[in-house]
Design a protein around this motif. Structure first.
Motif, short mmCIF file in Angstrom:
data_model
loop_
_atom_site.label_atom_id
_atom_site.label_comp_id
_atom_site.label_asym_id
_atom_site.label_seq_id
_atom_site.Cartn_x
_atom_site.Cartn_y
_atom_site.Cartn_z
N LEU A 65 1.31 -0.80 0.18
CA LEU A 65 0.00 0.10 -0.40
C LEU A 65 0.86 1.20 -0.06
O LEU A 65 0.56 2.28 -0.23
CB LEU A 65 -0.94 0.18 1.51
N HIS A 66 2.02 0.81 0.99
CA HIS A 66 2.46 2.31 0.94
C HIS A 66 3.26 2.32 -0.34
O HIS A 66 3.69 4.09 -0.60
CB HIS A 66 4.07 2.34 2.37
N THR A 67 3.95 2.14 -1.26
CA THR A 67 4.25 1.81 -2.05
C THR A 67 3.33 2.35 -3.35
O THR A 67 4.05 3.11 -4.68
CB THR A 67 5.28 0.20 -3.02
N HIS A 68 2.08 2.03 -3.79
CA HIS A 68 1.34 2.19 -4.38
C HIS A 68 1.05 3.74 -4.31
O HIS A 68 0.97 4.51 -5.00
CB HIS A 68 0.17 1.57 -3.69
N HIS A 69 0.11 4.77 -3.18
CA HIS A 69 0.83 5.73 -3.09
C HIS A 69 1.83 6.23 -3.55
O HIS A 69 1.76 7.49 -3.64
CB HIS A 69 0.54 6.02 -1.46
N GLU A 70 2.87 6.18 -2.56
CA GLU A 70 4.85 6.66 -2.89
C GLU A 70 4.72 6.86 -3.77
O GLU A 70 4.50 7.87 -4.84
CB GLU A 70 5.61 5.96 -2.39
N GLY A 71 4.30 5.75 -5.10
CA GLY A 71 4.37 6.04 -7.04
C GLY A 71 2.80 7.06 -7.13
O GLY A 71 3.59 8.25 -7.88
N GLN A 72 1.97 7.04 -6.65
CA GLN A 72 1.18 8.01 -7.08
C GLN A 72 1.53 9.69 -6.69
O GLN A 72 1.25 10.37 -7.01
CB GLN A 72 -0.04 8.05 -6.43
N ASP A 73 2.01 9.57 -5.26
CA ASP A 73 2.19 11.43 -5.15
C ASP A 73 3.90 11.87 -5.80
O ASP A 73 3.85 12.72 -6.40
CB ASP A 73 3.05 10.79 -3.48
N ARG A 74 4.17 10.89 -6.00
CA ARG A 74 5.92 11.12 -7.82
C ARG A 74 4.88 11.38 -8.73
O ARG A 74 5.48 12.24 -9.61
CB ARG A 74 6.17 10.55 -7.41
N VAL A 75 4.23 10.91 -9.36
CA VAL A 75 3.76 10.68 -10.36
C VAL A 75 2.53 11.67 -10.91
O VAL A 75 2.58 12.07 -12.26
CB VAL A 75 3.48 9.37 -11.50
N LEU A 76 1.13 11.21 -9.92
CA LEU A 76 0.08 11.98 -10.79
C LEU A 76 -0.43 13.52 -10.33
O LEU A 76 -0.48 14.72 -10.49
CB LEU A 76 -1.37 10.62 -10.02
N TRP A 77 -0.34 13.91 -8.52
CA TRP A 77 -0.98 14.80 -8.50
C TRP A 77 0.48 15.82 -8.82
O TRP A 77 -0.90 17.47 -9.28
CB TRP A 77 -0.72 15.24 -6.39
N ASP A 78 1.11 16.42 -9.14
CA ASP A 78 1.94 17.92 -9.43
C ASP A 78 1.19 18.13 -10.28
O ASP A 78 1.02 18.71 -11.14
CB ASP A 78 3.55 17.79 -9.87
N ARG A 79 1.45 17.17 -11.32
CA ARG A 79 0.80 16.80 -13.19
C ARG A 79 -0.50 17.14 -13.29
O ARG A 79 -0.98 18.37 -14.03
CB ARG A 79 1.69 15.12 -14.57
N LEU A 80 -1.17 16.39 -12.09
CA LEU A 80 -2.46 16.61 -12.61
C LEU A 80 -3.02 18.95 -11.45
O LEU A 80 -3.86 19.01 -12.96
CB LEU A 80 -3.53 16.04 -11.33
#
Length: 229
Positions: A65-80
């Motif tokens: 779960l931590h890895t899944h959320h860490e990836g989203q934090d790195r890849v998604l939020w700033d771009r969105l």
């Protein structure tokens, strides 16, 4: 028993990015955390061996779960936020939910440390209560993410950008847990569809490794931790 997905291979979105793999990951996380409190409560008081086995399993799914959320934090939020300013409040809510879940994972780790040491049923109850709270928060978060974030992602990110999430998962997963975590995913797919999913999704080497080694590893894991034959 495996919880079958309504659809593990939904139609591809019309935008530039196919996010359908997220459905399988979310379904797997829901199932693993839903069953986790019961696993803890099934451990006999004072059974240090079984306590250690279940605690190792919980460490693994917490790291997943931590890895899944860490990836989203790195890849998604700033771009969105940069490409779709109207979704800034929604992204802020996702960030806040990730922070809340991170704090619960920290609490889980503390309770697991104590339970490992004592194997006492009261300490196991503390672990189960944190897991129940975490599971409830997670169900709400994953549903909101699927309903509100995924459509924006599908229309906003490129496939190459989305694929960074899968790359992060691979790179962050300990090598000795890769086949076990593949087993977690496969258990969330109806048995009659698993071979087709592997053929469509996995390169040849991991398919062969899972067939030759991973199936036995995962079956042993379930016998040890989940008590299934």
């Amino acid at each position: 028993m495996a919880t079958a997905l309504p659809s593990f291979n939904p139609p591809r979105p019309s935008g530039p990015c196919d996010t359908s793999d997220l459905i399988l990951i979310h379904s797997t996380l829901r199932r693993l955390f839903a069953e986790a409190p019961g696993l803890v409560r099934a451990v006999a008081d004072g059974d240090h061996k079984h306590t250690g086995q279940v605690a190792e399993h919980l460490d693994d799914i917490a790291d997943m779960l931590h890895t899944h959320h860490e990836g989203q934090d790195r890849v998604l939020w700033d771009r969105l936020e940069q490409r779709s300013p109207a979704c800034v409040p929604l992204v802020g809510r996702m960030r806040a939910q990730h922070d809340e879940i991170s704090l619960l994972l920290d609490r889980l780790d503390l309770h697991l440390t104590t339970w490992r040491s004592t194997a006492h049923v009261d300490d196991g109850q503390g672990v189960a209560e944190v897991l129940a709270h975490l599971g409830a928060v997670l169900v709400q978060h994953l549903a909101e993410e699927e309903q509100q974030i995924v459509p924006i992602v599908a229309a906003t990110l490129t496939q190459q950008e989305w694929d960074e999430l899968a790359a992060h998962r691979r790179e962050s997963t300990p090598k000795n847990r890769l086949l076990i975590r593949l087993g977690f995913l496969l258990e969330s797919i109806p048995p009659e569809d698993r071979d087709a999913w592997m053929l469509a999704t996995l390169p040849r080497v991991p398919r062969v490794l899972y067939t030759l080694i991973g199936k036995r590893q995962y079956a042993a894991h379930r016998r040890r931790v989940l008590g299934d034959a």
